[in-house]
Design a protein around this motif. Structure first.
Motif, mmCIF file in Angstrom:
data_model
loop_
_atom_site.group_PDB
_atom_site.id
_atom_site.type_symbol
_atom_site.label_atom_id
_atom_site.label_comp_id
_atom_site.label_asym_id
_atom_site.label_seq_id
_atom_site.Cartn_x
_atom_site.Cartn_y
_atom_site.Cartn_z
ATOM 1 N N LYS A 1 117.047 36.146 -77.120
ATOM 2 C CA LYS A 1 116.172 35.377 -78.003
ATOM 3 C C LYS A 1 115.556 36.306 -79.030
ATOM 4 C CE LYS A 1 113.827 31.944 -76.464
ATOM 5 N NZ LYS A 1 112.867 31.072 -75.747
ATOM 6 N N ILE A 2 115.411 35.780 -80.240
ATOM 7 C CA ILE A 2 114.772 36.529 -81.317
ATOM 8 C C ILE A 2 113.625 35.681 -81.874
ATOM 9 C CG2 ILE A 2 116.306 35.686 -83.130
ATOM 10 C CD1 ILE A 2 115.248 39.329 -82.820
ATOM 11 N N ILE A 3 112.521 36.327 -82.175
ATOM 12 C CA ILE A 3 111.321 35.629 -82.640
ATOM 13 C C ILE A 3 111.059 35.968 -84.102
ATOM 14 C CG2 ILE A 3 108.843 35.292 -82.290
ATOM 15 C CD1 ILE A 3 109.279 36.307 -79.401
ATOM 16 N N PHE A 4 110.761 34.955 -84.891
ATOM 17 C CA PHE A 4 110.396 35.132 -86.295
ATOM 18 C C PHE A 4 109.002 34.548 -86.523
ATOM 19 C CE2 PHE A 4 114.945 35.234 -86.198
ATOM 20 C CZ PHE A 4 115.318 36.151 -87.162
ATOM 21 N N ILE A 5 108.225 35.189 -87.364
ATOM 22 C CA ILE A 5 106.900 34.682 -87.727
ATOM 23 C C ILE A 5 106.988 34.036 -89.098
ATOM 24 C CG2 ILE A 5 104.513 35.302 -88.259
ATOM 25 C CD1 ILE A 5 104.745 37.546 -86.208
ATOM 26 N N ASP A 6 106.593 32.780 -89.183
ATOM 27 C CA ASP A 6 106.631 32.037 -90.440
ATOM 28 C C ASP A 6 105.222 31.973 -91.004
ATOM 29 O OD1 ASP A 6 107.953 30.424 -92.432
ATOM 30 O OD2 ASP A 6 106.891 28.718 -91.585
ATOM 31 N N SER A 7 104.955 32.846 -91.968
ATOM 32 C CA SER A 7 103.598 32.975 -92.478
ATOM 33 C C SER A 7 103.634 33.785 -93.759
ATOM 34 C CB SER A 7 102.723 33.691 -91.436
ATOM 35 O OG SER A 7 101.494 34.103 -91.976
ATOM 36 N N THR A 8 102.586 33.665 -94.572
ATOM 37 C CA THR A 8 102.448 34.613 -95.669
ATOM 38 C C THR A 8 102.147 35.970 -95.058
ATOM 39 O OG1 THR A 8 100.073 34.233 -95.874
ATOM 40 C CG2 THR A 8 101.518 32.834 -97.194
ATOM 41 N N ILE B 1 102.127 28.968 -78.398
ATOM 42 C CA ILE B 1 103.402 29.687 -78.299
ATOM 43 C C ILE B 1 103.690 30.012 -76.840
ATOM 44 C CG2 ILE B 1 103.105 30.661 -80.598
ATOM 45 C CD1 ILE B 1 102.427 33.331 -79.282
ATOM 46 N N PRO B 2 104.948 30.301 -76.505
ATOM 47 C CA PRO B 2 105.302 30.597 -75.108
ATOM 48 C C PRO B 2 104.769 31.944 -74.640
ATOM 49 C CG PRO B 2 107.230 29.962 -76.419
ATOM 50 C CD PRO B 2 106.127 30.250 -77.377
ATOM 51 N N GLU B 3 104.824 32.144 -73.337
ATOM 52 C CA GLU B 3 104.573 33.453 -72.743
ATOM 53 C C GLU B 3 105.912 34.183 -72.672
ATOM 54 O OE1 GLU B 3 101.771 34.792 -71.882
ATOM 55 O OE2 GLU B 3 100.371 33.090 -71.964
ATOM 56 N N TYR B 4 105.968 35.358 -73.244
ATOM 57 C CA TYR B 4 107.236 36.084 -73.314
ATOM 58 C C TYR B 4 107.320 37.273 -72.352
ATOM 59 C CZ TYR B 4 108.049 33.499 -77.665
ATOM 60 O OH TYR B 4 108.239 32.510 -78.596
ATOM 61 N N GLU B 5 106.254 37.552 -71.647
ATOM 62 C CA GLU B 5 106.188 38.792 -70.864
ATOM 63 C C GLU B 5 107.329 38.937 -69.868
ATOM 64 O OE1 GLU B 5 102.997 41.323 -68.142
ATOM 65 O OE2 GLU B 5 102.515 39.300 -68.839
ATOM 66 N N GLU B 6 107.687 37.860 -69.175
ATOM 67 C CA GLU B 6 108.704 37.959 -68.135
ATOM 68 C C GLU B 6 110.092 38.252 -68.692
ATOM 69 O OE1 GLU B 6 108.750 34.582 -65.617
ATOM 70 O OE2 GLU B 6 106.655 34.779 -65.000
ATOM 71 N N LYS B 7 110.295 37.999 -69.958
ATOM 72 C CA LYS B 7 111.627 38.163 -70.543
ATOM 73 C C LYS B 7 111.641 39.240 -71.630
ATOM 74 C CE LYS B 7 113.487 34.788 -68.168
ATOM 75 N NZ LYS B 7 114.571 35.011 -67.188
ATOM 76 N N ARG B 8 110.712 40.164 -71.578
ATOM 77 C CA ARG B 8 110.615 41.151 -72.643
ATOM 78 C C ARG B 8 111.864 42.016 -72.788
ATOM 79 N NH1 ARG B 8 105.014 44.313 -72.304
ATOM 80 N NH2 ARG B 8 104.977 43.557 -70.169
ATOM 81 N N HIS B 9 112.629 42.126 -71.722
ATOM 82 C CA HIS B 9 113.828 42.964 -71.758
ATOM 83 C C HIS B 9 115.008 42.278 -72.451
ATOM 84 C CE1 HIS B 9 113.920 40.416 -68.229
ATOM 85 N NE2 HIS B 9 115.239 40.555 -68.167
ATOM 86 N N GLU B 10 114.835 41.018 -72.871
ATOM 87 C CA GLU B 10 115.927 40.319 -73.549
ATOM 88 C C GLU B 10 115.450 39.551 -74.782
ATOM 89 O OE1 GLU B 10 117.199 38.149 -70.103
ATOM 90 O OE2 GLU B 10 116.066 36.354 -70.689
ATOM 91 N N ILE B 11 114.262 39.909 -75.279
ATOM 92 C CA ILE B 11 113.675 39.256 -76.452
ATOM 93 C C ILE B 11 113.245 40.316 -77.458
ATOM 94 C CG2 ILE B 11 111.780 37.805 -77.289
ATOM 95 C CD1 ILE B 11 111.713 36.439 -74.599
ATOM 96 N N ALA B 12 113.435 40.028 -78.737
ATOM 97 C CA ALA B 12 112.969 40.932 -79.788
ATOM 98 C C ALA B 12 112.250 40.131 -80.864
ATOM 99 C CB ALA B 12 114.136 41.715 -80.384
ATOM 100 N N LEU B 13 111.417 40.823 -81.614
ATOM 101 C CA LEU B 13 110.593 40.213 -82.657
ATOM 102 C C LEU B 13 110.956 40.839 -84.002
ATOM 103 C CD1 LEU B 13 108.018 38.597 -83.641
ATOM 104 C CD2 LEU B 13 106.696 40.625 -83.013
ATOM 105 N N ILE B 14 111.240 39.994 -84.977
ATOM 106 C CA ILE B 14 111.506 40.503 -86.324
ATOM 107 C C ILE B 14 110.182 40.735 -87.029
ATOM 108 C CG2 ILE B 14 112.533 40.010 -88.571
ATOM 109 C CD1 ILE B 14 114.624 40.512 -86.478
ATOM 110 N N PHE B 15 109.869 42.009 -87.245
ATOM 111 C CA PHE B 15 108.624 42.334 -87.937
ATOM 112 C C PHE B 15 108.642 43.810 -88.321
ATOM 113 C CE2 PHE B 15 104.099 43.045 -88.636
ATOM 114 C CZ PHE B 15 103.758 41.890 -89.333
ATOM 115 N N PRO B 16 108.330 44.134 -89.588
ATOM 116 C CA PRO B 16 108.328 45.542 -90.001
ATOM 117 C C PRO B 16 107.109 46.267 -89.445
ATOM 118 C CG PRO B 16 107.553 44.149 -91.790
ATOM 119 C CD PRO B 16 107.993 43.221 -90.692
#
Length: 309
Positions: free
Chosen positions: A212-219, A133-148
């Motif tokens: 950018k928005i990140i989704f995790i595809d997994s059980t 997977i990519p490194e997201y640290e440099e863009k943390r201010h414009e990226i979010a992760l969908i996860f409860p």
């Protein structure tokens, strides 16, 4: 994909003849007539014609044009429609931001709905197989992760929390943070700025810094390995709390608000369009459920025929 067969040997039992005949008739009707949308919670979607899928359903499995594997509707490893589903007859959806899908290595390809997003929004969706997977640290201010989770926020609060992220200096370097004032840190993409006559409000120009928005595809039982990865730490987490899944493989013991990947993408975008872009929703992303809604109806009808509902 629904695969059903009748074993001829079971038909020798007189007690089963009548039931088998009913199943045969029901399966024939499924293959010959368009699926009914009665009692379908997805029936209000504004979808492109699904006639191409109806035709493909009747003709059965077909070859993937890239790997030659036998598939139904699309190849879930090459992310392309099969030969009986011409690409030109599949709708294309333009998204307001980029989407990364991180797929668990043990997630069964054929059971995942993540491929639907790649098929229908190929220019805006990228699928990665963990741990690559990519490194997201440099863009943390414009990226979010969908996860409860305990620190997750709602879609309508994205702009506020991303602004806090910027002010706290979570950018990769001081140079990144100091180059421009916070509200200009990450402008909306050029294609959304082109036409000044579209009535873009100040709240939209200031509030759409999410790129950018990140989704995790997994059980859900496999997500811990991914969500604890250091490359995803520090990202703003978004939770979708108000939608209920229609997924036919819903995991037992989990709330019905735990959505399949394509449902999560779709519902997030609908909420984002209304809550962040501040625009009325008119079905712009409905075709993301083009395959999902068709398969939902097909499987629901098959279960009814089998007497499971």
């Amino acid at each position: 994909q629904v695969a059903m067969s009748l074993n001829s040997s079971t038909l020798l039992n007189e007690e089963n003849i009548q039931g088998a005949k009913r199943n045969t008739e029901c399966l024939e009707s499924l293959l010959q007539a368009p699926s009914s949308f009665q009692d379908n919670p997805l029936q209000q979607l504004q979808l492109a014609s699904q006639e191409v899928l109806e035709k493909a359903k009747k003709s059965g499995r077909s070859k993937c044009p890239r790997c030659n594997s036998s598939r139904m509707f699309y190849c879930y490893t090459c992310f392309v429609p099969v030969e009986t589903v011409p690409t030109k007859e599949i709708p294309t959806v333009k998204l307001p931001l980029k989407i990364d899908i991180i797929k668990h290595p043990n997630e069964t390809d054929g059971k995942s709905t993540a491929v639907h997003a790649k098929l229908l929004a190929p220019d805006d969706v990228t699928i990665y197989k963990y741990p690559c997977i990519p490194e997201y640290e440099e863009k943390r201010h414009e990226i979010a992760l969908i996860f409860p989770g305990p620190n997750s926020v709602s879609v309508k609060d994205i702009a506020f929390h991303l602004q806090k992220y910027t002010k706290k200096g979570v950018c990769a370097s001081d140079d990144d943070c100091s180059r421009e004032p916070p509200l200009k840190q990450a402008k909306i993409e050029p294609e959304e700025e082109k036409n000044p006559n579209e009535g873009i409000s100040s709240s939209r120009s200031e509030g759409t810094r999410l790129k950018k928005i990140i989704f995790i595809d997994s059980t859900w039982n496999q997500t811990n390995k991914i969500i604890t990865d250091e490359r995803l730490q520090g990202l703003l987490q978004i939770e979708l709390k108000t939608r209920k899944t229609c997924f036919w493989r819903h995991q037992k013991g989990k709330p019905d608000t735990y959505l399949s990947t394509i449902e999560a993408i779709y519902y997030f975008l609908v909420d984002y369009h209304q809550e962040v872009l501040k625009e009325s929703y008119k079905g712009q992303y409905d075709n993301l459920l083009f395959f999902f809604s068709f398969m939902y109806t097909l499987i629901k009808d098959a279960k009814c025929c089998a007497g499971k509902e």
